[in-house]
Structure formats: C-alpha cells, structure tokens
Design a protein around this motif. Structure first.
Motif, mmCIF file in Angstrom:
data_model
loop_
_atom_site.group_PDB
_atom_site.id
_atom_site.type_symbol
_atom_site.label_atom_id
_atom_site.label_comp_id
_atom_site.label_asym_id
_atom_site.label_seq_id
_atom_site.Cartn_x
_atom_site.Cartn_y
_atom_site.Cartn_z
ATOM 1 N N GLU A 6 -4.582 0.208 9.674
ATOM 2 C CA GLU A 6 -4.091 1.402 8.987
ATOM 3 C C GLU A 6 -5.004 2.622 9.113
ATOM 4 O OE1 GLU A 6 -6.132 -1.254 5.847
ATOM 5 O OE2 GLU A 6 -5.019 -1.464 7.724
ATOM 6 N N MET B 217 0.836 -1.197 0.000
ATOM 7 C CA MET B 217 0.000 0.000 0.000
ATOM 8 C C MET B 217 0.873 1.250 0.000
ATOM 9 S SD MET B 217 -3.001 -1.026 2.724
ATOM 10 C CE MET B 217 -1.781 -1.410 4.006
ATOM 11 N N THR B 218 0.540 2.201 -0.858
ATOM 12 C CA THR B 218 1.298 3.435 -0.942
ATOM 13 C C THR B 218 0.437 4.659 -0.659
ATOM 14 O OG1 THR B 218 0.873 3.574 -3.318
ATOM 15 C CG2 THR B 218 2.890 2.458 -2.625
ATOM 16 N N GLU B 219 -0.870 4.463 -0.547
ATOM 17 C CA GLU B 219 -1.785 5.587 -0.392
ATOM 18 C C GLU B 219 -1.743 6.157 1.028
ATOM 19 O OE1 GLU B 219 -6.494 6.648 -1.117
ATOM 20 O OE2 GLU B 219 -5.825 4.573 -1.078
ATOM 21 N N THR B 220 -1.724 7.473 1.126
ATOM 22 C CA THR B 220 -1.846 8.163 2.402
ATOM 23 C C THR B 220 -2.913 9.234 2.249
ATOM 24 O OG1 THR B 220 0.483 7.797 2.940
ATOM 25 C CG2 THR B 220 -0.666 9.519 4.158
ATOM 26 N N ARG B 221 -3.879 9.246 3.158
ATOM 27 C CA ARG B 221 -4.967 10.210 3.064
ATOM 28 C C ARG B 221 -5.122 10.962 4.376
ATOM 29 N NH1 ARG B 221 -8.037 5.885 0.658
ATOM 30 N NH2 ARG B 221 -9.258 5.654 2.549
ATOM 31 N N THR C 83 -3.446 5.335 6.288
ATOM 32 C CA THR C 83 -2.015 5.470 6.046
ATOM 33 C C THR C 83 -1.417 4.110 5.734
ATOM 34 O OG1 THR C 83 -1.355 5.086 8.348
ATOM 35 C CG2 THR C 83 -1.947 7.341 7.737
ATOM 36 N N THR C 84 -0.156 4.130 5.336
ATOM 37 C CA THR C 84 0.525 2.873 5.031
ATOM 38 C C THR C 84 1.075 2.219 6.295
ATOM 39 O OG1 THR C 84 2.572 4.095 4.627
ATOM 40 C CG2 THR C 84 1.158 3.642 2.729
ATOM 41 N N ILE C 85 0.998 2.944 7.417
ATOM 42 C CA ILE C 85 1.469 2.400 8.684
ATOM 43 C C ILE C 85 0.305 2.356 9.666
ATOM 44 C CG2 ILE C 85 3.847 3.125 8.343
ATOM 45 C CD1 ILE C 85 3.239 5.565 10.081
ATOM 46 N N GLU C 86 0.592 2.003 10.885
ATOM 47 C CA GLU C 86 -0.446 1.912 11.902
ATOM 48 C C GLU C 86 -1.069 3.278 12.176
ATOM 49 O OE1 GLU C 86 0.174 1.036 16.392
ATOM 50 O OE2 GLU C 86 0.035 -0.893 15.379
#
Length: 283
Positions: A32, A1-5, A244-247
């Motif tokens: 995420e 996953m590369t999307e960040t919103r 996000t791509t992280i927690e």
C-alpha cells in the motif's frame, strides 16, 4: 483500511539490480506504500570498490532520494550497508536531513539469523567488499554471541547473475567452488546466509550444492518483515509516507541505460519494469 495519505515514497537503493529482490519482498508485505527504486548501474559493481568510494557514491544517491521527497531510504545493498550506512547515519543525516532516516539490510538480518541455526555455526556468502568489512561477524555477534560465523567471498557470482548466466551450466563451477570453500571452514555449518541481494537468482544451484537439510536463507523476506515492524514502532515516520487503501505507485530509475535496466530488472523483480535515466553525481 480506510486511510489515504499524501506523503513521500519509500526509497530503495542498490548499486545495480540485486535490490529488486528485496523490493519485491517489501512490496509483497507492504503493497500500500509508494516506492522509488534507484540502481546506480553506471558505477556498479560496488563490491570491489574502497570504503571511501562506496560511501561517496551512496551518499550522492541518498541525497537524490531526499530530493524526490523520500522520508525513508532503504539501502537494499549489502556493500553500501557495510561500507557507507553507519557514516551516513552518524555524520551526514544530522546535518543534511535530521528528520529523515536511512536503513540497511545487515542489521535486520543479523537480528534474526541466529534463530535459524541449531549447531550455532553459520556460513555467510557475500561479495568481497561485504566479507572484508566483517559487518556480519560484528553484527551477528551483538545479537548471538555464541554463534560462530564463517564467511566466504564469491567474486564471480554477481557477474554471473548480471550477465544472465545464473541458470546456465557455466554457473555450476563457480557456485560449487565457493560453497565448497565455505564448508571447508567448518563441517558443522547448518545454515547459510545469502548476504548479497543478487544471490537469490542462484538459489536453485546453491541448494543443489549444499548438504541435504542445510538451510539457505535469502534476505528479502527478513528485510521486508523488519521494515513492517519498524513502521509499526515508528508511527511518526509511518505518517510521513504515502499510504493508500490500494496498491501504491512504483517508480524505477537507473544511472545507466533504461533499456538495459528494464531488460534485466524484470528478472529480479518478477514483473515488467519501466525505468527512467537519472544523473546523481552532481549532488
């Protein structure tokens, strides 16, 4: 996953601590996203309260979530889902927030619980409020009309859990008593649904008191998988959530003492919780 919103968090609500067992499973499946949890501990428990009171309390909390920017709120409380959800969805959302959504825990559970039983006989253990609402009888019948549902109220179970007596010998009597009363209603019950989010903490004692091979189903994972499917099917809502791509971030609020909440909440959530006090009555 590369999307960040940059969007809003998912709100998760319960009258007290029990919804944290659902949040724990949701975060495990969907780590995420950002989450806000609110426990209305100052007015808990909701179980013995009237439909009208539960509705008004729940609506105040839902409005609070909307003020925090939550596009989606999960009522991780069986009593609120049984006594308030339908009215909020049908009467309030069209007027106060037509672009936002409030979901409960009863329907996603009812949609799948019939798949667990071979005998077509299911037992439901819940609070008095949930049982008296007949919500599970009605909803399960919609999806599995040939399944018979037998309900049993367990009025002592929530106090036992919230007083941290769930793993003590004193809990044995009340667990055995309620399960015995349920199983007296049919000797063909092969599946028991825990229709209260507090009850997973009693799971070891429940399993000790049911016949070997009987399935005991908590709701957390079912609700988490249902939410995952909902977001997959409703991309317009998914795009409005912070992702996000992280927690993601997790924030906790209580209408009562944060110190008391944090001490109890860590047991339900499985990790350390730091909360803040909030007032919701003015909404």
């Amino acid at each position: 996953m590369t999307e960040t919103r940059s969007g809003g968090p998912i709100g998760i609500f319960d009258s007290g601590y029990g919804g944290l067992t659902v949040m724990k499973e949701i975060v495990s499946v969907l780590p995420e996203y950002d989450y806000i949890y609110l426990g209305d501990n100052a007015r808990a428990p909701y179980g013995p309260r009237s439909f009208d009171t539960v509705y008004h309390y729940t609506l105040e909390c839902v409005r609070w979530f909307f003020e925090q920017g939550c596009p989606l709120v999960i009522l991780a409380c069986n009593t609120a889902s049984a006594k308030a959800l339908r009215t909020i969805q049908q009467n309030d959302l069209p007027n106060i927030a037509p672009d936002k959504r409030v979901l409960g825990v009863i329907r996603p559970t009812a949609e799948i619980i019939g798949e667990y039983t071979h005998s077509k006989k299911i037992g439901v253990l819940g609070t008095r409020g949930t049982v008296q609402s007949d919500s599970y009888l009605i909803e399960i019948n919609k999806f599995f009309p040939h399944v018979n549902v037998f309900q049993q109220a367990c009025p002592m179970w929530v106090p036992i859990v919230e007083n941290q007596e769930y793993d003590q010998p004193g809990a044995d009597y009340f667990v055995k008593k309620s399960i015995g009363e349920l199983l007296q209603k049919s000797d063909e019950i092969d599946t028991i649904l825990l229709a209260c989010t507090h009850y997973p903490l009693l799971l070891p004692k429940i399993i000790e008191n049911v016949p070997e091979g009987m399935r005991v189903i908590p709701q957390g994972e079912i609700v988490a998988r249902s939410l995952q499917d909902y977001l997959r099917r409703h991309q317009e809502m998914n795009k409005r959530l912070n992702f996000t791509t992280i927690e993601g971030k997790r924030s906790f609020f209580t209408t009562d003492s944060p110190e008391d909440f944090d001490r109890q909440a860590s047991v339900f959530f499985g990790e350390k919780v730091i909360s803040k006090h909030v007032e919701v009555q003015h909404f």
